[in-house]
Design an enzyme around this catalytic site. Structure first.
Site, PDB file in Angstrom:
ATOM      1  N   SER A  40       0.799  -1.213   0.000  1.00  0.00           N
ATOM      2  CA  SER A  40       0.000   0.000   0.000  1.00  0.00           C
ATOM      3  C   SER A  40       0.841   1.278   0.000  1.00  0.00           C
ATOM      4  O   SER A  40       1.948   1.309   0.544  1.00  0.00           O
ATOM      5  CB  SER A  40      -0.898   0.004   1.242  1.00  0.00           C
ATOM      6  N   TYR A  86      -2.741   4.976  -3.740  1.00  0.00           N
ATOM      7  CA  TYR A  86      -3.817   5.862  -3.343  1.00  0.00           C
ATOM      8  C   TYR A  86      -3.505   7.188  -4.019  1.00  0.00           C
ATOM      9  O   TYR A  86      -2.604   7.915  -3.600  1.00  0.00           O
ATOM     10  CB  TYR A  86      -3.850   6.039  -1.824  1.00  0.00           C
ATOM     11  N   THR A 145      -6.424   2.205  -6.622  1.00  0.00           N
ATOM     12  CA  THR A 145      -7.604   2.051  -5.772  1.00  0.00           C
ATOM     13  C   THR A 145      -8.583   3.161  -6.114  1.00  0.00           C
ATOM     14  O   THR A 145      -8.325   4.339  -5.865  1.00  0.00           O
ATOM     15  CB  THR A 145      -7.224   2.089  -4.286  1.00  0.00           C
ATOM     16  N   LYS A 184      -8.784  -1.330  -8.824  1.00  0.00           N
ATOM     17  CA  LYS A 184      -9.320  -1.986  -7.629  1.00  0.00           C
ATOM     18  C   LYS A 184     -10.524  -1.212  -7.092  1.00  0.00           C
ATOM     19  O   LYS A 184     -10.505   0.014  -7.018  1.00  0.00           O
ATOM     20  CB  LYS A 184      -8.234  -2.068  -6.552  1.00  0.00           C
ATOM     21  N   HIS A 239     -13.466  -3.066  -0.654  1.00  0.00           N
ATOM     22  CA  HIS A 239     -12.541  -2.551   0.354  1.00  0.00           C
ATOM     23  C   HIS A 239     -12.776  -3.216   1.714  1.00  0.00           C
ATOM     24  O   HIS A 239     -12.609  -2.594   2.774  1.00  0.00           O
ATOM     25  CB  HIS A 239     -12.686  -1.033   0.474  1.00  0.00           C
TER      26      HIS A 239
END
Length: 367
Positions: free
Chosen positions: A121, A145, A171, A240, A264
């Protein structure tokens, strides 16, 4: 135990004797500090969608097959040329230092030992390069992100490429954070730095709430951002957070190389459908044009089987891996993947399926 800014992190390294993955949550809660555990385990609002994610697997049934003339089912598979020992993988999960002192580096070691794939991440406790290096060459994807600041985005994408990431995960379902009541009740602030944020002016994440972290995130994400990311990183892009056939087709039309069906883990839109309940419709729309990764609610070998038989190519999980990390570090992570893979192989045998391709062609009964 290791103490960081008054936050106590487990530093055990041991393989786990696992009866089942759901039981790990209660064990992990005993050793992860309250605020950290609430952040990891909680969903949004009253957790309705979080709970529905696992319950949804009961909406279909696996047909057992006998006289199938097979033994020793094989779980090896691949995704766009990457060979792995199992279709089970680790989905992107933030701030793993909340669970264990070595965080993502231990997760990378454990996932690599299991011969599986890992997504790391943007909001990791350890840097892209350090997490990649800990996997010792095992394949990893980097989850972006997307920030409002494209200087920040470009820096991360180029760093991920240089470190050896095999794909970028965009994402798309977290332009704002879901209403996570456990974080509010606990007045949760991140006690440990987020390594990928330390070099930018917004700070390192330490002492910030999730709302403040998301305030820097891009709220406007459009199809054209897929190609922009591909142009910068020179890597395949996984979108995603897809939960409808329409969005899957939109993403593919914009250049997505993989669709990740996910809600999520029930942390975003509470009241939305369970991830598994939308998988087959998305898969029909995609029609094998690109691979599909599935996540949200996976806790059993039967869940892995049902997801693959419903159109997934890879099946990802998050929380159970983090609980394994908390309880046993890298060896705990390995134990979680191995246990789930063993359950899955048992299901394969009883369903009369020898290979992952056989599983993908298995028919399920709808209740």
């Amino acid at each position: 135990m290791t103490e960081t800014n008054g936050y106590f992190q487990n530093d055990n390294e041991k393989e786990l004797n696992i009866v089942n993955l759901p039981s790990l949550e209660a064990e992990a809660e005993k050793i992860i500090p309250k605020g950290g555990f609430g952040y990891i385990a909680g969903g949004s609002e009253d957790n309705w969608t979080l709970k529905a994610n696992t319950e949804a697997f009961n909406h279909v049934q696996i047909v057992p097959h006998v006289l199938s003339d097979i033994e020793d089912p094989q779980t090896n598979t691949s995704i766009f040329g990457i060979d792995v020992k199992t279709p089970i993988m680790m989905t992107a999960t933030a701030a793993q230092g909340l669970a264990h002192a070595k965080g993502e580096m231990d997760t990378a070691k454990g996932i690599a030992k299991a011969g599986a794939l890992m997504e790391q991440s943007t909001y990791s406790s350890t840097s892209i390069a350090d997490t990649m290096a800990a996997g010792n060459g095992a394949p990893q994807f980097f989850q972006l992100y997307m920030s409002k600041d494209w200087t920040f985005n470009e820096s991360l994408l180029k760093e991920a490429k240089q470190a050896g990431a095999k794909a970028i995960v965009l994402t798309a379902d977290a332009t704002v954070d879901g209403y996570r009541e456990s974080d509010i009740i606990n007045d949760f602030q991140f006690p440990t730095p987020m390594a990928n944020l330390t070099k930018f002016s917004e700070g390192d994440g330490e002492g910030k709430g999730i709302g403040e972290i998301y305030a820097a995130a891009a709220q406007k994400i459009s199809p054209k951002d897929i190609q922009r990311i591909k142009d910068i990183a020179g890597l395949p892009v996984i979108v995603k957070g897809v939960q409808s056939p329409e969005d899957a087709l939109l993403a593919i039309g914009a250049g997505a190389d993989v669709i990740q069906v996910s809600n999520h883990g029930g942390r975003q839109l509470n009241g939305g459908p369970a991830s598994f309940d939308v998988l087959s419709d998305v898969a029909k729309a995609v029609n094998h044009r690109v691979p599909i990764i599935f996540d949200s609610g996976v806790r059993r070998g039967s869940h892995v089987f049902k997801a693959l038989a419903s159109g997934a190519d890879m099946v990802a999980m998050g929380r159970p891996v983090i609980y394994g990390l908390a309880l046993g570090g890298a060896d705990g992570v390995y134990s979680v993947v191995e246990h789930l893979n063993d359950e899955f192989k048992t299901i394969m045998q009883l369903a009369g399926t020898k290979t992952i391709e056989d599983v993908k062609h298995a028919k399920l009964l709808k209740k």
